[in-house]
Structure formats: structure tokens, C-alpha cells
Design an enzyme around this catalytic site. Structure first.
Site, PDB file in Angstrom:
ATOM      1  N   HIS A   1       0.851  -1.192   0.000  1.00 11.24           N
ATOM      2  CA  HIS A   1       0.000   0.000   0.000  1.00 11.24           C
ATOM      3  C   HIS A   1       0.887   1.243   0.000  1.00 11.24           C
ATOM      4  O   HIS A   1       2.030   1.202   0.452  1.00 11.24           O
ATOM      5  CB  HIS A   1      -0.953  -0.027   1.202  1.00 11.24           C
ATOM      6  CG  HIS A   1      -2.091  -0.986   1.002  1.00 11.24           C
ATOM      7  ND1 HIS A   1      -3.342  -0.773   1.512  1.00 11.24           N
ATOM      8  CD2 HIS A   1      -2.166  -2.156   0.316  1.00 11.24           C
ATOM      9  CE1 HIS A   1      -4.144  -1.773   1.156  1.00 11.24           C
ATOM     10  NE2 HIS A   1      -3.447  -2.640   0.446  1.00 11.24           N
TER      11      HIS A   1
ATOM     12  N   CYS B   1      -7.155   3.899   3.082  1.00  5.81           N
ATOM     13  CA  CYS B   1      -6.527   3.166   4.174  1.00  5.81           C
ATOM     14  C   CYS B   1      -7.420   3.291   5.387  1.00  5.81           C
ATOM     15  O   CYS B   1      -7.593   4.392   5.910  1.00  5.81           O
ATOM     16  CB  CYS B   1      -5.139   3.730   4.472  1.00  5.81           C
ATOM     17  SG  CYS B   1      -4.347   2.919   5.884  1.00  5.81           S
TER      18      CYS B   1
ATOM     19  N   ASN C   1      -4.084   1.216  -1.949  1.00  3.43           N
ATOM     20  CA  ASN C   1      -3.268   0.380  -2.825  1.00  3.43           C
ATOM     21  C   ASN C   1      -2.418   1.236  -3.765  1.00  3.43           C
ATOM     22  O   ASN C   1      -2.837   2.301  -4.196  1.00  3.43           O
ATOM     23  CB  ASN C   1      -4.179  -0.496  -3.685  1.00  3.43           C
ATOM     24  CG  ASN C   1      -4.823  -1.616  -2.897  1.00  3.43           C
ATOM     25  OD1 ASN C   1      -4.195  -2.627  -2.625  1.00  3.43           O
ATOM     26  ND2 ASN C   1      -6.080  -1.428  -2.516  1.00  3.43           N
TER      27      ASN C   1
END
Lengths: 309, 309
Positions: free
Chosen positions: A210, A241, A250
């Protein structure tokens, strides 16, 4: 020096990992269109949805309808997330041929999220893996929090290796190593990958980073140099997130593909088609794309209009 | 394997390269406060402003007032951009001790932007360099468009090397290699750095990468591995990109420092203080910070509020 792979397979996780963390309601038909658009870009693996209980993830409650609705292309895999035998039954009922199971490398994360230890969570997957194996269903294994945990902070490398090894030994053909909160930096990512690759073939490993702290591409680069050749990413950088609102989720598939192609690494993906899909998705979600490539190349007239001055 | 440096010096370019490309009007007092805040973070080089003609860059027309107003700390360098002898005179009149000169490696970029060939632009700097040398003023040299040009596309490596070498030979103590439009990818960045480092000491080189295509940190990583130890960056990722509206500009200093510290590379910078300055600057400009570290760590209540769910 570097031993970069000649080709990299991108595992597109936008339809699942991306959409499950977006706030906008996405109609089933749009999810199907997203996957069909992605199928046309040259992607070989597209994570389609999740058969986790709709009580947990209402965004993906239409998993069966989505899976049944997509146009599955020969040569493209459409894995779906499955948490337990109930999910496995639902997935198989609509003809799913590949699944993904998931657990964290962090004890604290497992206990807080699924009220189970790492070992207990692995035991829960055992019957799913056994049935999948018997049914000829391929299984991908996710290990999350490999470079840090929002609850316990540091995650011992030995725990990452142990969980990855356990999933591999249970029959997963590929283990995706996830930096769930995006805190990793290149040398830590590389050291983590090396530790896992010492326990199983590097060809069975994928990285799932991420971009929360902006480190994802650098971490990917560091791991590619170790020979990993499968990279998870989400078109338009969808996902956000859950541990830092407003932060990136991502890594954007477009940005990864741009880097790889620039390095002479083949992905089989049409970057322009992928980027158009990312712009389409961002417009659908009503958000600015999380792809910097997407922003830099947006046609004039869009929010990130290109203009040579 | 890798030969990463033990320490890296960050050249903070936010007050100049960042602000000159922001749309918001920034009062002189705020520019001074920005530099003073940056001075308190441990940064050793802060590009303060530009003595380019205010007709070209009205945002920095208050260069003299800014430079005269900042609290210069011992051990911190405050270079300013100087395009010609007129700018040099203005800079020296307020006590500037270090300047930066700039040219592009792209013939097309030079012709279009300053109506001169590369050789002509180098000749224009000769008297400035000669006077600076005589006055004991240190000179930093910028070479822009080292990995691509918005007008001619590819820029031959030989041109990058030739321009860098010319600036070095004219007396620049450091050459900053700029990917002005952020199109570079890691192996191209590394190859470019190697080519230049073959012509002069790598210790005299800096990298100045824009994040327009999201590649900056990966490119920095690839070049650090070649031994470069000076990295230009702008707090809060200010700057934008004049060639792609809405796209990212300078790589965010916070994200670079986070990566370096995570790699065990010392910068001497207090990352929290730097990040607070970035948040302060973004609020002042009325924009979301371009630093992903800044977004991920924003205190609850701000736009990118952190929350553990």
C-alpha cells in the site's frame, strides 16, 4: 548488479481490495463493467470480489451477482476472497475456479480483527484449503501486516515467514505479502522478501504494497531486484486506508505498469487502456484518481487537464 | 549488493521551486516564516528564493525582502537562483553567499524557454560564474530535463553529461540533475546518473526528481544505490507541474526523509518538525499536502484525519 525479472504479472485487486474500502456505492452493473474493462487491458489476474459475509463488508454483498455477470476471458484468472467454508460454498455455487484466503502475520492484528491467534486463523483455513485442493480450485494466500501492524507496531520477520510457509504448505500456489498500512521502506521490504524467499521459491511470492506513506513503488523496486515477479496493485489507486483516513491505499496499477515498462519489463498490459479504465473508475466513484500517471496524462478538460505552457 | 550512503543531505527547494509554481499568493512574511521553520528542522541546505526577473516569476518578486528577512543559521546554506549578472547583483546586494544557475540538457527546451541553444545558455552563465568565483560565492548548477523533455521527448545522455560537465568545469561545486517533468523510471535514472558520474565525482552530484508520474522515490532509490548522497525535495510536495496541470510536482521532502530514515540513512532532519511545517504550508496555500507521509500522519480533525477503526 540487479536481477530484475523480464516479465511481471500484475494482480489487479481494484474490484475487491479497492472497492471494499471506497465509500461510494457502486452498482453491481458498474462492478461488472469494471472487471470487463480490466479484462480487456491484458491483465492476467483480476481479483473479482469477496465472499466474506455481507455483514462484514456490505460493499461486496453482491459478490455472486458480480461473478456471474462478468465475461470471463480464457487465460485470465478471477480469484475471489473466501474467509471460510460458507464463503467457499457461495463462491463455488457460481463457478469460482480460484480463491484467495488471508491472515495477518501480526498476532495483535489477528486477535483484534478476527478474535483468533495466527495459529487459530490458519486452522480455520485448513478445511477450505483441503476442499479447494480436492476440487481443483487454485488458492492464493494473503499474508497481511508483513512490514508493520497498526496495533503491535513491529512484526517479527519470523512470524511473517511462519505464516507464509504455513499457507504455502497448506497448498496455496502463491503467497502475497501485504504491507497493509504502507509503513515499509525499501530495505525492510527487501529483507522481508529475502527471509520469506529463503523458506519457499521466490516464484511463489507476490508483493502487495500500500502507498500510505508514498513508499510503494520504491519498495516494489527493491523487491523486484530480488526476483519477485508478481505485483498486486489497484487501478486508480483505489482503496484508501482504513487506519489513516484520507491517506492513500493500494499502489496504483497504472504507476506500477509505467515503472515496469520504463524498465523494459513486460507486463502484457495496454497502459493506455488501463489508464482509461482508471479514469472511468475515478469518475464513477467521484474521486480524483490515486494514480499519478493518470493525473499527469489526463486529457485536457478533465480535472487534471494536461497543458503545455 | 547495494552501496547506499550512510548519510544524505536534503536540499529543500520548497521556498523556491515549490512556491514559484503554486497559484496561491504567499505574503513575504509567510515565505520568511516558512524558511525559518525549515531552518529549525535540521536541514542543511534551503533554497530560499530566486532572483530571476519578477516579469518572469512574479511569485518571487520579493526575493530581496525574503532573503533579508530570514534568520540565517550557522551551518545552513541558503542558495538562491540567479539567471544572469543583474540577478547576481540583486542577490549580492542583500548578502547572498550561495547561488544556483540553471540550464536544460534539452536543446528544444532551451530554445523554447530562453531562446538560446545549450551552448549559448552556458555562455550566458560564464560571467556569473567568474564573478561568483572571484567573490567566494558558492555556485550550485541545475541541469533540467535530464530524463525527458516536454518538447523533444528523449534527451540524449551525451547532452546531459556535456551540460553537467560544462557547469562543473565552470566552477559549480554541485550539479543537480533534474527530471523536470517526472517521466523517468528507475533504470533510466540510474543509467543517467552513471553516465554523469563517469565524467565527474559522484560526490558532486545531486538528484532533483519530480513526482509527476509517481516515480520519484523509486528513481531516488535507484540512484542512491549508485552512491549519490544529495537529494532535492520540497516540503509538502509543493510545486505542481506546469506541463501537466493538476499533476504532482517536486517529490515531498517528508516522503524522502521517511524512506531514508527507514533505510537507516541519516539526514539530520527532525521528520516530525518537517512534517508539521509541511502541514502548515499546505494550510497556508489552501491545498492538500502532496506528502503521503503528511496525509497518513495528519492529526485527527484535519482533512486527512487519522483513525484506527
Amino acid at each position: 548488479m540487479s536481477q530484475f525479472p523480464d516479465t511481471v504479472r500484475i494482480v489487479e485487486v481494484g474490484p475487491r481490495d479497492g472497492l471494499q474500502n471506497e465509500r461510494a456505492h457502486v452498482p453491481t452493473a458498474a462492478k461488472i463493467e469494471l472487471i470487463d474493462r480490466l479484462s480487456a487491458t491484458g491483465l492476467k489476474t483480476i481479483e473479482a470480489t469477496s465472499f466474506v459475509s455481507p455483514k462484514w463488508i456490505p460493499q461486496l454483498a453482491d459478490a455472486a451477482e458480480v461473478y456471474a455477470g462478468i465475461g470471463r476471458r480464457p487465460g485470465v484468472a478471477y480469484p475471489v476472497l473466501v474467509p471460510n467454508e460458507t464463503g467457499y460454498d457461495r463462491a463455488r455455487a457460481v463457478g469460482v475456479e480460484e480463491i484467495a484466503v488471508f491472515t495477518a502475520a501480526s498476532e495483535a492484528f489477528n486477535r483484534r480483527n478476527i478474535n483468533a491467534s495466527i495459529d487459530e486463523s490458519l486452522q480455520r483455513f485448513a478445511p477450505v484449503l483441503a476442499r479447494a485442493c480436492a476440487d481443483g480450485v487454485r488458492v492464493r494466500g494473503y499474508v497481511s501486516t508483513v512490514l508493520g501492524c497498526p496495533y503491535q507496531g513491529e512484526v517479527p520477520l519470523a512470524d511473517v515467514v511462519r505464516v507464509a510457509q504455513a499457507l504455502y504448505d497448506m497448498g496455496c500456489y502463491e503467497i502475497s505479502l501485504g504491507d497493509t498500512i504502507g509503513v515499509g521502506t525499501p530495505l525492510k521490504a527487501r529483507a522481508m522478501l529475502r527471509a520469506v524467499a529463503a523458506a519457499m521459491p521466490v516464484g511463489a511470492l507476490a508483493i502487495h504494497f500500500h502507498d500510505t506513506y508514498g513508499q510503494a513503488l520504491a519498495n516494489i523496486l527493491a523487491c523486484l531486484e530480488e526476483g519477485v515477479a508478481v505485483v498486486d496493485a489497484a487501478v486508480a489507486g483505489t482503496g484508501g486506508c482504513p487506519y489513516a483516513r484520507g491517506a492513500s491505499g493500494n499502489v496504483a496499477s497504472e504507476d506500477v505498469v509505467y515503472m515496469l515498462h520504463g524498465m523494459g519489463i513486460d507486463t502484457g498490459i495496454d497502459l493506455q487502456a488501463l489508464s482509461e479504465t482508471g479514469r472511468w473508475l475515478a469518475a464513477l466513484l467521484g474521486v480524483e484518481t490515486g494514480s499519478r500517471f493518470g493525473r499527469a496524462t489526463a486529457p485536457a478538460g478533465e480535472s487534471a487537464a494536461a497543458a503545455v505552457e
